[in-house]
Write a protein that holds these residues in place. Structure first.
Motif, PDB file in Angstrom:
ATOM      1  N   VAL A  33      57.745  39.007  33.437  1.00 54.32           N
ATOM      2  CA  VAL A  33      56.346  39.563  33.836  1.00 54.32           C
ATOM      3  C   VAL A  33      56.545  40.713  34.643  1.00 54.32           C
ATOM      4  N   GLN A  34      57.545  40.743  35.554  1.00 57.63           N
ATOM      5  CA  GLN A  34      57.791  41.989  36.473  1.00 57.63           C
ATOM      6  C   GLN A  34      58.245  43.124  35.320  1.00 57.63           C
ATOM      7  N   TRP A 101      35.464  40.892  28.937  1.00 58.07           N
ATOM      8  CA  TRP A 101      36.849  41.282  29.832  1.00 58.07           C
ATOM      9  C   TRP A 101      37.720  41.342  28.702  1.00 58.07           C
ATOM     10  N   PRO A 102      37.797  42.633  27.746  1.00 56.54           N
ATOM     11  CA  PRO A 102      39.236  42.557  26.863  1.00 56.54           C
ATOM     12  C   PRO A 102      40.434  42.877  27.621  1.00 56.54           C
ATOM     13  N   ILE A 103      41.380  42.596  27.006  1.00 61.03           N
ATOM     14  CA  ILE A 103      42.635  42.581  27.974  1.00 61.03           C
ATOM     15  C   ILE A 103      43.171  44.075  28.587  1.00 61.03           C
ATOM     16  N   ASP A 104      42.648  45.222  27.932  1.00 63.77           N
ATOM     17  CA  ASP A 104      42.849  46.453  28.614  1.00 63.77           C
ATOM     18  C   ASP A 104      41.831  46.560  29.957  1.00 63.77           C
ATOM     19  N   ARG A 105      41.087  45.659  30.112  1.00 65.69           N
ATOM     20  CA  ARG A 105      40.032  45.600  31.443  1.00 65.69           C
ATOM     21  C   ARG A 105      40.857  44.859  32.525  1.00 65.69           C
ATOM     22  N   ILE A 106      41.687  44.023  32.133  1.00 64.80           N
ATOM     23  CA  ILE A 106      42.181  43.019  33.495  1.00 64.80           C
ATOM     24  C   ILE A 106      43.192  43.675  34.298  1.00 64.80           C
ATOM     25  N   PRO A 108      46.836  44.918  35.560  1.00 63.51           N
ATOM     26  CA  PRO A 108      48.035  44.795  34.823  1.00 63.51           C
ATOM     27  C   PRO A 108      49.084  43.722  35.043  1.00 63.51           C
ATOM     28  N   THR A 109      48.984  43.086  36.150  1.00 59.76           N
ATOM     29  CA  THR A 109      50.136  42.108  36.464  1.00 59.76           C
ATOM     30  C   THR A 109      49.662  40.832  35.689  1.00 59.76           C
ATOM     31  N   LEU A 110      48.320  40.718  35.527  1.00 61.30           N
ATOM     32  CA  LEU A 110      48.046  39.591  34.605  1.00 61.30           C
ATOM     33  C   LEU A 110      48.207  39.696  33.253  1.00 61.30           C
ATOM     34  N   ARG A 111      48.033  40.957  32.855  1.00 60.51           N
ATOM     35  CA  ARG A 111      48.107  41.462  31.461  1.00 60.51           C
ATOM     36  C   ARG A 111      49.547  41.104  30.901  1.00 60.51           C
ATOM     37  N   ALA A 112      50.444  41.724  32.009  1.00 61.91           N
ATOM     38  CA  ALA A 112      52.136  41.173  31.805  1.00 61.91           C
ATOM     39  C   ALA A 112      52.354  39.770  31.622  1.00 61.91           C
ATOM     40  N   GLU A 140      50.500  32.158  40.818  1.00 58.35           N
ATOM     41  CA  GLU A 140      50.360  31.657  42.081  1.00 58.35           C
ATOM     42  C   GLU A 140      51.179  32.577  43.316  1.00 58.35           C
ATOM     43  N   ALA A 141      52.378  32.870  42.521  1.00 51.76           N
ATOM     44  CA  ALA A 141      53.212  33.688  43.487  1.00 51.76           C
ATOM     45  C   ALA A 141      52.494  35.203  43.777  1.00 51.76           C
ATOM     46  N   PHE A 142      51.915  35.737  42.415  1.00 51.01           N
ATOM     47  CA  PHE A 142      51.471  37.076  42.460  1.00 51.01           C
ATOM     48  C   PHE A 142      50.101  36.921  43.350  1.00 51.01           C
ATOM     49  N   PHE A 143      49.317  35.872  43.207  1.00 54.14           N
ATOM     50  CA  PHE A 143      48.168  35.959  43.836  1.00 54.14           C
ATOM     51  C   PHE A 143      47.816  34.714  44.413  1.00 54.14           C
ATOM     52  N   PRO A 144      48.745  34.459  45.676  1.00 57.62           N
ATOM     53  CA  PRO A 144      48.606  33.237  46.479  1.00 57.62           C
ATOM     54  C   PRO A 144      47.038  32.789  47.063  1.00 57.62           C
ATOM     55  N   GLU A 145      46.261  33.798  47.367  1.00 50.50           N
ATOM     56  CA  GLU A 145      44.995  33.687  47.937  1.00 50.50           C
ATOM     57  C   GLU A 145      44.002  33.742  47.064  1.00 50.50           C
ATOM     58  N   GLY A 146      43.995  34.303  45.836  1.00 54.13           N
ATOM     59  CA  GLY A 146      42.948  34.446  44.809  1.00 54.13           C
ATOM     60  C   GLY A 146      42.674  33.271  43.993  1.00 54.13           C
ATOM     61  N   ARG A 147      41.702  33.710  43.116  1.00 53.55           N
ATOM     62  CA  ARG A 147      41.421  32.586  41.893  1.00 53.55           C
ATOM     63  C   ARG A 147      42.050  33.037  40.982  1.00 53.55           C
ATOM     64  N   GLU A 148      42.944  33.938  40.758  1.00 51.21           N
ATOM     65  CA  GLU A 148      43.694  34.179  39.598  1.00 51.21           C
ATOM     66  C   GLU A 148      44.277  33.029  38.881  1.00 51.21           C
ATOM     67  N   PRO A 149      44.952  32.331  39.588  1.00 50.27           N
ATOM     68  CA  PRO A 149      45.772  31.125  38.963  1.00 50.27           C
ATOM     69  C   PRO A 149      44.993  30.180  37.981  1.00 50.27           C
ATOM     70  N   LYS A 150      43.649  30.134  38.694  1.00 50.56           N
ATOM     71  CA  LYS A 150      42.644  29.079  37.919  1.00 50.56           C
ATOM     72  C   LYS A 150      42.289  29.801  36.636  1.00 50.56           C
ATOM     73  N   PHE A 151      42.082  31.171  36.808  1.00 50.95           N
ATOM     74  CA  PHE A 151      41.828  31.974  35.518  1.00 50.95           C
ATOM     75  C   PHE A 151      43.024  32.026  34.668  1.00 50.95           C
TER      76      PHE A 151
END
Length: 168
Positions: A33-34, A101-106, A108-112, A140-151
């Motif tokens: 991912v990195q 939300w096409p992939i080019d709008r999300i 870049p970490t989530l895209r990777a 969860e490691a990249f976004f520990p406080e956000g809703r991104e893991p559920k997304f």
């Protein structure tokens, strides 16, 4: 940047653990991912990023820090699969995202992350539930406080069903 100890609890700064196969695979996913993120934001080639990670990050110890070891074969397979199959992976991801939300709008970490996970799904060697679980942990490691893991969980679930209809 998140530390690998968020993905691998036994990884402690200044101490290089002897990871098992699962830990080596988890670290390979994290590094992939990195690497994919770095390729996108810097414009570097896959070869340049692969060399950098293998020479200066994966399993490297310095006085200041210790990077955990990883399954190099898995790392290479993920980044190569993501690059070689980017159009197919991005289409799979787009179908998992809301139409607005096409992939080019999300992010870049989530895209990777989606590209690495999608490449692993298309390879078909790992059960989809394992892929989803492992990449949600990375989110969860990249976004520990956000809703991104559920997304991430929702999108990867959709991608898995799309990649393996009836086989999930």
């Amino acid at each position: 940047m998140p530390a690998l100890d968020q993905i691998l609890p036994d990884a402690v700064a200044g101490k290089t653990p002897k990871p098992d196969r699962r830990a080596l695979t988890a670290a390979a996913r994290f590094y992939a991912v990195q690497a994919l993120f770095q390729m996108e934001v810097s414009g570097q080639t896959i070869e340049a990023v692969r060399r950098e990670f293998e020479a200066h990050r994966i399993g490297v110890e310095t006085e200041a820090e210790a990077w955990v070891d990883a399954d190099i074969g898995k790392f290479r397979a993920l980044i190569e699969g993501a690059v070689d199959n980017q159009a197919a992976v991005d289409q799979l991801t787009d179908r998992g995202l809301v139409a607005k939300w096409p992939i080019d709008r999300i992010d870049p970490t989530l895209r990777a992350l989606f590209r690495a996970a999608g490449a692993e799904m298309l390879a078909g060697k790992t059960p989809p539930r394992v892929i989803i679980t492992e990449f949600v942990r990375i989110a969860e490691a990249f976004f520990p406080e956000g809703r991104e893991p559920k997304f991430v969980n929702a999108v990867l679930d959709h991608m898995a069903h799309d990649a393996k209809p009836g086989g999930f």
